[in-house]
Design an enzyme around this catalytic site. Sequence first.
Site, mmCIF file in Angstrom:
data_model
loop_
_atom_site.group_PDB
_atom_site.id
_atom_site.type_symbol
_atom_site.label_atom_id
_atom_site.label_comp_id
_atom_site.label_asym_id
_atom_site.label_seq_id
_atom_site.Cartn_x
_atom_site.Cartn_y
_atom_site.Cartn_z
ATOM 1 N N HIS A 57 0.841 -1.199 0.000
ATOM 2 C CA HIS A 57 0.000 0.000 0.000
ATOM 3 C C HIS A 57 0.878 1.252 0.000
ATOM 4 O O HIS A 57 0.704 2.156 -0.831
ATOM 5 C CB HIS A 57 -0.900 -0.033 1.233
ATOM 6 C CG HIS A 57 -1.727 1.197 1.441
ATOM 7 N ND1 HIS A 57 -3.098 1.187 1.332
ATOM 8 C CD2 HIS A 57 -1.397 2.475 1.777
ATOM 9 C CE1 HIS A 57 -3.572 2.394 1.574
ATOM 10 N NE2 HIS A 57 -2.549 3.202 1.853
ATOM 11 N N GLU A 58 1.823 1.299 0.925
ATOM 12 C CA GLU A 58 2.697 2.475 1.019
ATOM 13 C C GLU A 58 3.659 2.553 -0.163
ATOM 14 O O GLU A 58 3.986 3.648 -0.636
ATOM 15 C CB GLU A 58 3.464 2.458 2.342
ATOM 16 C CG GLU A 58 2.595 2.400 3.584
ATOM 17 C CD GLU A 58 1.588 3.540 3.668
ATOM 18 O OE1 GLU A 58 1.820 4.597 3.045
ATOM 19 O OE2 GLU A 58 0.549 3.369 4.328
ATOM 20 N N HIS A 61 1.965 4.301 -3.021
ATOM 21 C CA HIS A 61 2.017 5.749 -2.875
ATOM 22 C C HIS A 61 3.375 6.287 -3.353
ATOM 23 O O HIS A 61 3.443 7.243 -4.130
ATOM 24 C CB HIS A 61 1.831 6.139 -1.405
ATOM 25 C CG HIS A 61 0.440 6.033 -0.886
ATOM 26 N ND1 HIS A 61 -0.644 6.575 -1.525
ATOM 27 C CD2 HIS A 61 -0.039 5.454 0.246
ATOM 28 C CE1 HIS A 61 -1.741 6.348 -0.810
ATOM 29 N NE2 HIS A 61 -1.396 5.658 0.266
#
Length: 265
Positions: A57-58, A61
Amino acid sequence: MITGTTPAGHRVSPIFLGIVAVTSVSGWAVWAGFAEQPGFAVFLFVTAAWIASLCLHEYAHARTALHSGDITVGAKGYLTLNPFAYTHALLSIVLPVLFVIMGGIGLPGGAVFIERGRIRGRWRHSLISAAGPLTNVLFAVVCTAPFWLDALDGVPPAFRNALAFLALLQVTAAILNFLPVPGLDGYGVIEPWLSHSARRAVEPFAPFGLIAVFALLWVPELNRAFFDAVYAILRGLGVHGFWTDCGLDAYRFWQGANPVCEVAG
């Protein structure tokens, strides 16, 4: 000079590889019925897979930010998939796992700090924020593939239930992350399109957005409505709520086995 080697800030961290290894080994243990009571193996499998999804998820980003103009994310370690590179270990790992144990909710964990001044264009800013929860959506699709493809023949019940519970975590994470609440990714998607005065007015509340969402989920009516929506999505993907509930029961192995799940298989 081009050497063909990967920069240190872009190499996959051994810590992440270790998490993947734990996921694989514990998943095999659940599948193979390594123990008569697979609860501990289910706990390791779901927890390790959940932490891996937090890292991805990170990473999403950071990778999107890199291609949008923020070249500093590599030096910060955000492209290594190391969970300890994302803010603080307490926020990145401990709290998300505690949320899972306490309520079976996949709340977001760590965060990456993007130098927004390096990025031009509102669409790019929105896409950077959306990239994380879209990763949870993709993870949910992958986890539920055996269900919506009707490919469960031969899948052991314990592994099926664990996968169903892991899918629930991804769906809850995607929904919660997309909420337009300050401090969450959903607000980051719409923030570039707000006026300067609106952004300034909302800014002081950003540190409390996640806490407010978690507190609201303890309100019985809101909790029921939220999980009704989650289970409706899972049903649309072919995942029965019974399997998800049995996966959660197995995950909380310290509470003892659920005889209903054992009998139903």
